[in-house]
Design an enzyme around this catalytic site. Structure first.
Site, PDB file in Angstrom:
ATOM      1  N   HIS A 142       0.859  -1.188   0.000  1.00  0.00           N
ATOM      2  CA  HIS A 142       0.000   0.000   0.000  1.00  0.00           C
ATOM      3  C   HIS A 142       0.894   1.236   0.000  1.00  0.00           C
ATOM      4  CE1 HIS A 142      -3.808  -2.017   1.886  1.00  0.00           C
ATOM      5  NE2 HIS A 142      -3.281  -2.750   0.919  1.00  0.00           N
ATOM      6  N   GLU A 170       1.091   3.779   1.898  1.00  0.00           N
ATOM      7  CA  GLU A 170       1.662   4.118   3.199  1.00  0.00           C
ATOM      8  C   GLU A 170       2.856   3.235   3.546  1.00  0.00           C
ATOM      9  OE1 GLU A 170      -2.919   4.413   3.826  1.00  0.00           O
ATOM     10  OE2 GLU A 170      -1.531   3.346   2.501  1.00  0.00           O
ATOM     11  N   CYS A 227      -5.923   1.878   6.079  1.00  0.00           N
ATOM     12  CA  CYS A 227      -6.594   0.633   6.471  1.00  0.00           C
ATOM     13  C   CYS A 227      -5.999   0.135   7.791  1.00  0.00           C
ATOM     14  CB  CYS A 227      -6.417  -0.415   5.370  1.00  0.00           C
ATOM     15  SG  CYS A 227      -4.710  -1.014   5.217  1.00  0.00           S
ATOM     16  N   CYS A 251      -2.168  -0.562   7.529  1.00  0.00           N
ATOM     17  CA  CYS A 251      -1.377   0.662   7.434  1.00  0.00           C
ATOM     18  C   CYS A 251      -1.428   1.465   8.730  1.00  0.00           C
ATOM     19  CB  CYS A 251      -1.836   1.502   6.252  1.00  0.00           C
ATOM     20  SG  CYS A 251      -1.478   0.702   4.668  1.00  0.00           S
TER      21      CYS A 251
END
Length: 158
Positions: A57, A59, A87, A90
């Site tokens: 992701h 992040e 999420c 993360c």
């Protein structure tokens, strides 16, 4: 002129640029930048499909780069600007990295872990809490939501 607003807008615009990179690669268009002392330390965008890595992701990509650049897995006094609410994975990684502040543009009403569904990043039961700023004009919330809407609309129409 509100200097703080301009700084937040600038860094969110940089995160949005990263989201556009993901869009061009047919990845879910999420972008992030990590900032320390009002300077960008790292950038990241979603790369899950390209790398075949479910943890890639925006992040996480930005966290890995920042840790390497700063030579420390603790990113004290760093802030992350991300185009969508982090999420669970993360948010947990941001807590573990000791990020000081999360600024996100669009809410994630299905999987958000800072406000929408869960509140992991500032949970008092954890040993670190993160300041969270979100969903205001200065965080380019409309632009951050629109890139996601456009992406998924385009995919549904194919």
């Amino acid at each position: 002129m509100d200097i703080k607003k301009d700084v937040d807008t600038y860094f969110m615009a940089q995160a949005l640029k990263e989201a556009y990179k993901a869009y061009k690669c047919n990845e879910v268009p999420v972008g992030a930048v990590i900032v320390k002392n009002e300077k960008i330390v790292s950038r990241g965008f979603n790369k899950c499909i390209f790398t075949l890595d479910p943890t890639a992701h925006a992040e996480i990509v930005a966290l890995r780069k920042a840790a390497k650049k700063l030579q420390n897995y603790r990113l004290d006094n760093c802030c992350i600007y991300v185009t969508i609410e982090p999420c669970v994975m993360c948010a947990g990684a941001l807590v573990n990295a000791r990020i000081k502040k999360i600024v996100f543009g669009a809410f994630d009403i299905k999987a958000g872990a800072c406000k929408s569904v869960f509140e992991i990043a500032n949970n008092k039961k954890l040993n670190h809490q993160i300041e969270i700023l979100y969903g205001k004009e200065k965080y380019l919330s409309l632009e951050c939501a629109n890139i996601l809407c456009d992406f998924f609309k385009e995919r549904r129409n194919k």
